[in-house]
Write an enzyme that holds these catalytic residues in place. Sequence first.
Site, short mmCIF file in Angstrom:
data_model
loop_
_atom_site.label_atom_id
_atom_site.label_comp_id
_atom_site.label_asym_id
_atom_site.label_seq_id
_atom_site.Cartn_x
_atom_site.Cartn_y
_atom_site.Cartn_z
N LYS A 81 -15.04 -45.27 -1.62
CA LYS A 81 -15.12 -44.00 -0.90
C LYS A 81 -16.35 -44.04 -0.01
O LYS A 81 -17.39 -44.59 -0.39
CB LYS A 81 -15.21 -42.84 -1.90
CG LYS A 81 -15.12 -41.46 -1.28
CD LYS A 81 -15.08 -40.37 -2.36
CE LYS A 81 -14.99 -38.96 -1.78
NZ LYS A 81 -14.91 -37.92 -2.81
N SER A 126 -11.25 -34.47 -2.30
CA SER A 126 -11.80 -35.11 -1.12
C SER A 126 -11.60 -36.62 -1.09
O SER A 126 -11.73 -37.23 -0.01
CB SER A 126 -13.30 -34.80 -1.04
OG SER A 126 -13.99 -35.44 -2.10
N SER A 149 -12.01 -33.87 -7.00
CA SER A 149 -11.84 -34.74 -5.84
C SER A 149 -11.29 -36.13 -6.13
O SER A 149 -10.92 -36.85 -5.20
CB SER A 149 -13.17 -34.88 -5.10
OG SER A 149 -13.38 -33.78 -4.26
#
Lengths: 479, 486
Positions: free
Chosen positions: A72, A147, A171
């Site tokens: 990420k 996210s 997330s």
Amino acid sequence: MSLAHETLASLRRRLSSKEIHSRDIVKDLLTEIGTREKTVHAFTHIDEKAALAAAEKADSSLPLGGIPIALKDNLNALGDPCTCSSKILEGYKAPYDATAVARLRQAGAIFLGRTNMDEFAMGSSTENSALGITRNPWDSTRIPGGSSGGSAAAVAGRLAIAALGSDTGGSIRQPAALCGCVGLKPTYGRISRYGLVAFASSLDQIGPLTRTVEDSAILLSALAGHDPRDNTTDLRKPETFLSKPTGSVQGLRVGLPKEYFLPGMSPEAEAAVRGAAHWFEKNGATLVEVSLPHTPAAIAVYYILATAEASANLARFDGVRYGRRAVEPKDLLDLYHRSRSEGFGPEVKRRIILGTFVLSQGYADAYYRKAQKVRGLLRQDFESAFTKCDLLLTPTSPEPAFPLGERTQDPLKMYLADVFTISTNLAGNGAISLPCGFTKSNLPIGLQLIGPHFGEEKILQAAHAYEQSHDFWKRMPPV
Amino acid sequence: MSSPAKWEAVIGLEVHVQLHTQTKMFCGCINQYGGAANSQVCPVCLGMPGSLPVPNEEAIRKTILTGLMLGCRIAPVARFDRKNYFYPDMPKNYQISQFEDPLCAGGAVGLDPFLFPKDLQESDEAKAKRSIRLTRIHLEEDVAKSFHYEERSGIDFNRAGTPLMEIVSEADLRTPGEAFAFLGSLRQVLLSGGVSSADMEKGQMRCDVNVSVRPVGQKEFGTKVELKNLNSISGVRRALEYEIGRQIGAVEKGEAIQHETRRWDDDAGATFTMRTKEKAHDYRYFPEPDLLPVRTDQGLRKAAESGLPELPAALQARLMQENGVTAYQASVLAADRVLCGYYEKAAAGTKHKAAVANWILNDFLATQPDPATSPVRPEFFGELAGLVVEGVINSAQAKKVFAELMANPASPKAIVEKLGLAQISDVGALAAFCDEAIAANPRSVEDYRSGKSNAINALKGFVMKKSQGKANPTQVDEILKAKLSA
Ligand SMILES: [Zn+2]
């Protein structure tokens, strides 16, 4: 078959027997990326050459030797960009490795791709990225969740074998549910946060997104454990998770919190989750109804505490030392104002303003301090529930992936996407999301299993038993 | 309407002290002054995204030690908080500090009369030996150093994140002299614990002053003014003297005192408005989520206790009682632990501890400012005192030995030998000198016997001259008197 379709566990076996080479996996992944990334847009950055070079040097005798993993874009990896999908980190190159990254490196993993996300992990659809939206591999007109939407879409879309995400209010789990993969948010303190760009320090946890529960356990084993650089990591000894899968849920007490089955939720999602509960019962587990009475306050508490912490955490992005700096500032104040107003997107600004407000003199008692108290009550809810059961079973998300653009103008509705995941961050518990069915229109539905503090082994055993008696994880997305 | 004597000042101090530690407060960078700009930095103290603080145990221990030395209550559980404000010298734009649960609360600093300014040491305010209460002591991280050039500014982050202790006093101080003595007395305690060098001129100790004036007898405080840019203890005194005068002058003219921050200009000898405090800053303190609460009751406090030194007041009392040194000497010795250690070693081997103190504090320090590296071993002083007491040398000779000791350090016995100074105390040899003197000075003998007792001095002078000054004068006196009265 392309190696991109295999699980991490299977590739690991084939690498260590020298049947395949790391470069074969990287090449197959790059082929998949070449055909589908332009639709999915899971990544913010891919360095093919560096990945191939690392693959050549990979040591397949190591636990993760030669396995490519996507990161990420809020995890520092030395020399790589780390944008947090924000314009404000334009040009920033990580000057160090996050502990999680260093541990994967040490275990022999190589890195392929940095994944898209909601800016600074603030969002539930990855639409808040300043670097473009990500599409759900099951339906390219829909969001992948967020996210960690890029990580989930990459893993589900066979563009990555596994990825790391971060979970502050859901997330990892919510995008895993919406993309049909496995997402684990470990107990707070299980994995070092050092090098994860902070959103809300007391809630953030790094975790894996994988195709299977076994893959999740393999990565957790490599990542977990005390880190002298993170004061909040737990001191217990390293463990190997799921080293002896039981494949059984016999005698397990599974709690169904009544507050997690809401009238407004998607009937298809509810049916799938209740079906999963039924499977547990049929296989020897006992279902127990439990209550987490402070659940209705969780979203409010979360948006007070998370934004308060974020307002301080994001203060360092000021254009002075790194990242985007306003051109030709008049003075210091102008440098701050313009660097930040040009660099941050609207959702980030909204949360910084909210967080600043709830900490302000005259308001901190009514908001910040009161929210801290309610957070304590939420934690007690979980503690008392776990005296009656071993795990909690809930939906991960009230509904499957929603269409792109549907909620971008309605932040409050967007915030509700995390209603089932937020409480565990506030209470610190670990939880996993794994596929438990599909809607008629072929959208994945996620099941959430929540454990007591540091109960990851329990979570993974139960999730693995459930997963292996179903074939949801084998289904391929159409995109 | 009133004379200045009817006004009194109310003064409170906030003192920042740089701690002596191996590493910075929240990272592993070295805590040392003087490195090349930005050479002692890492992702943590530069506030890079994703970096996390880890508390420095040594700094916590030294803060607890300071608290113990000053009689503070030590919190069993202390916490760190974030103090939010934007400034380029603070990399995270928040400072990790302590707000609600500081490490130490309460306590006091006793004012040492000899640490008042020289001209006030005999004054009533010095003799009052007041004790100034402390509000709290907390630990935080220091900020970087900014440099402003014509076109741009630069920042050196070497100091960023170094441990800084803030000591806050109650508004108990009433005079500039007391503020001066407070800082000196506090510094003595800090030095004794090895907590900090606390030199204001080097920025190791920094001080903000709050001062207001009110009519004597009034309970309520006047409007307070904060003074900044105070770079020495005497500067604090000068600034306060000026500022108190300014405030009294203003209120006597019926003007209102502005609630403001004023900057002391040492060259101009005056304070000037820096900023008015219409908008109080809201720092939005909240608990630092990256750090666990600090438990001091699980070993940290014990560890600090084991480092407790003999406090200045106790040391002074002991030196005066046991060694017979003066109050002033005791204060000087307590203020410098290296010198004091040297003195105690020197005094250990002799009964004449006060004489050794005189030697060391007067003659020795004049030529050997650094006892730690001086080739003059402390044992030499005891030896020298012994030589005088035993009559091996007389006090005039002792001065010579001492001068030689400072010039070419060696054992006093060896010096006496080298210079051929040993006193003649042999009765036979002295009697021979005396006989010679009596024979050679019949006039003086006559005078003495006829009642002019002073006449014996001429005879003594003769003996000393003949013996090249080595004759033991006391013995010579006795022998001559015996012979003359025979
Ligand atoms: Zn550092």
